[in-house]
Design an enzyme around this catalytic site. Structure first.
Site, PDB file in Angstrom:
ATOM      1  N   ASP A   1       1.507   3.832   3.116  1.00 59.35           N
ATOM      2  CA  ASP A   1       0.860   4.668   2.665  1.00 59.35           C
ATOM      3  C   ASP A   1       1.310   6.432   1.244  1.00 59.35           C
ATOM      4  O   ASP A   1       1.515   6.085   0.248  1.00 59.35           O
ATOM      5  CB  ASP A   1      -0.266   5.106   3.137  1.00 59.35           C
ATOM      6  CG  ASP A   1      -1.630   5.650   2.496  1.00 59.35           C
ATOM      7  OD1 ASP A   1      -1.567   5.731   1.496  1.00 59.35           O
ATOM      8  OD2 ASP A   1      -1.847   6.338   3.382  1.00 59.35           O
ATOM      9  N   ASP A   2       1.254   7.609   2.055  1.00 54.55           N
ATOM     10  CA  ASP A   2       2.104   8.154   1.492  1.00 54.55           C
ATOM     11  C   ASP A   2       3.365   8.319   1.683  1.00 54.55           C
ATOM     12  O   ASP A   2       3.079   9.700   2.009  1.00 54.55           O
ATOM     13  CB  ASP A   2       0.976   9.624   1.214  1.00 54.55           C
ATOM     14  CG  ASP A   2      -0.349   8.895   0.850  1.00 54.55           C
ATOM     15  OD1 ASP A   2      -0.076   8.533  -1.156  1.00 54.55           O
ATOM     16  OD2 ASP A   2      -1.127   8.747   0.840  1.00 54.55           O
TER      17      ASP A   2
ATOM     18  N   GLU B   1     -11.127   4.016   6.397  1.00 52.85           N
ATOM     19  CA  GLU B   1     -10.475   4.650   6.548  1.00 52.85           C
ATOM     20  C   GLU B   1     -11.112   5.837   7.488  1.00 52.85           C
ATOM     21  O   GLU B   1     -11.321   5.960   8.698  1.00 52.85           O
ATOM     22  CB  GLU B   1      -9.696   4.996   5.018  1.00 52.85           C
ATOM     23  CG  GLU B   1      -8.195   6.430   6.399  1.00 52.85           C
ATOM     24  CD  GLU B   1      -7.596   6.490   5.097  1.00 52.85           C
ATOM     25  OE1 GLU B   1      -6.988   7.440   4.971  1.00 52.85           O
ATOM     26  OE2 GLU B   1      -8.584   6.705   3.797  1.00 52.85           O
TER      27      GLU B   1
ATOM     28  N   HIS C   1       1.332  -1.291   0.249  1.00 52.14           N
ATOM     29  CA  HIS C   1      -0.172  -0.377   0.018  1.00 52.14           C
ATOM     30  C   HIS C   1       0.678   1.121  -0.218  1.00 52.14           C
ATOM     31  O   HIS C   1       1.091   1.294   0.824  1.00 52.14           O
ATOM     32  CB  HIS C   1      -0.804   0.418   0.755  1.00 52.14           C
ATOM     33  CG  HIS C   1      -1.835   1.025   1.188  1.00 52.14           C
ATOM     34  ND1 HIS C   1      -3.076   0.582   1.805  1.00 52.14           N
ATOM     35  CD2 HIS C   1      -1.791   2.336   0.744  1.00 52.14           C
ATOM     36  CE1 HIS C   1      -3.916   1.765   1.674  1.00 52.14           C
ATOM     37  NE2 HIS C   1      -3.279   2.748   0.796  1.00 52.14           N
TER      38      HIS C   1
END
Length: 345
Positions: free
Chosen positions: A283-284, A204, A18
């Site tokens: 994620d980011d 989320e 992810h």
């Protein structure tokens, strides 16, 4: 003990499932690419320091996305996407990541006039080079932006069909609330028919029903990205456990975006203890102050993860990956060998 766990986490072979490639755009690279493309004056934050400071001040998912899409705006050429992807892959290699499944958001680029082919070919070239240079295997997942229409997403899917040799999966991301999985029913039916595996961000921002449940029942996804709100529904948790449906959890992201107040409040350990196929991811990472190793370290420090928990998280990620049986067995063998040698050492 904390020093030992940190060393263990740093050295253990990892799998990341992810990570948004656009979310790996560090402030310094963003400014450098903006300068190359003569776009610095279009940015709200025009220095590396002011941009890095802005990365620290999100209040929710939407405030992050506003800055994220501004970052995307500097990416114009195939070389930009190659450089961005190679920078992430080089760092992943340094962190002992062996396999990655990477998201990209083509609509964030084609909507600005950037050709789909340039986006995909730039990313893919870096993936090929990383396999050759580092032995780092990968899969590429095209995400559909859920705050846009299904028709817009279908256009992206049409483009993806020309690159089935490069794109393995189709996902769903961006602003969750108000954009339920059912909005993309036909698109995901078509994606599966065309041979793509499917995944979706769910649970989320949004509650487990309809977001996680409909992602499973209506979109037919093989794993849930995030999914941390599943524990609000015991029946769903039992289903996830029984059917070994993976969750790609991103602890630092969840705290940065207010899903949990602090990492000590995160439910990752509870989900792991309930036997769910939980994995840890970044994620980011440029925006959330941590790549996969830091996510593992922070979770270990604040949630009391032991060495066996870390091993289980990596083993879950291998299981949750879309590698073939041989690829999974190779990573399992490396993980077991690492653990045995670490114990002996």
């Amino acid at each position: 003990m904390e020093t030992e766990i940190i060393s263990f986490v740093q050295q253990i072979p990892k799998v990341e499932l992810h990570v948004h490639i656009e979310g790996t755009l560090e402030a310094s690279m963003l400014i450098a690419i903006a300068d190359k493309n003569d776009l610095r004056n279009t940015l709200q934050f025009q220095t590396t320091s002011s941009l890095a400071d802005a990365y620290k001040k999100f209040s929710d998912l939407q405030s992050f996305l506003d800055l994220y899409y501004q970052g995307c705006s500097v990416l114009l050429t195939r070389q930009d996407f190659y450089d961005l992807t190679m920078a992430y892959l080089s760092r992943a290699h340094d962190e002992n990541v062996r396999h990655v499944e990477i998201f990209f958001d083509p609509q964030a680029h084609t909507g600005r006039g950037v050709p789909f082919d340039d986006v995909v070919n730039g990313i893919h070239s870096a993936l090929v080079d990383a396999q050759r240079k580092y032995g780092l295997s990968s899969k590429l997942i095209m995400c559909v932006l859920r705050d846009l229409s299904e028709a817009d997403g279908m256009v992206a899917l049409d483009e993806a069909l020309r690159h089935k040799d490069k794109i393995s999966g189709v996902g769903l991301d961006s602003a969750e609330l108000g954009n339920p999985p059912s909005k993309f029913l036909k698109l995901f039916q078509r994606a599966r028919k065309e041979g793509f595996f499917t995944v979706a961000h769910a649970g989320e921002e949004g509650p487990p029903k309809p977001y996680i449940v409909d992602a499973l029942d209506k979109l037919g996804v093989i794993r849930i990205d995030h999914g941390v709100r599943c524990d609000e529904d015991d029946e769903l948790v039992e289903r996830l456990y029984k059917h070994r449906i993976p969750l790609t959890v991103c602890p630092l992201s969840n705290v940065k975006l207010g899903v949990f107040d602090t990492i000590k409040d995160h439910n990752l350990k509870r989900l792991l203890d309930r036997g769910l196929v939980v994995t840890i991811n970044s994620d980011d990472p440029a925006y959330f102050s941590g790549y996969v190793t830091k996510n593992l370290i922070e979770a270990s420090k604040h949630l009391g993860l032991k060495r066996q928990d870390i091993i289980q998280l990596v083993r879950n990620a291998i299981e949750a990956s879309t590698l073939n049986t041989e690829g999974k067995a190779k990573l399992e063998n490396e993980l077991n060998s690492f653990n045995q040698s670490y114990v002996r050492g």
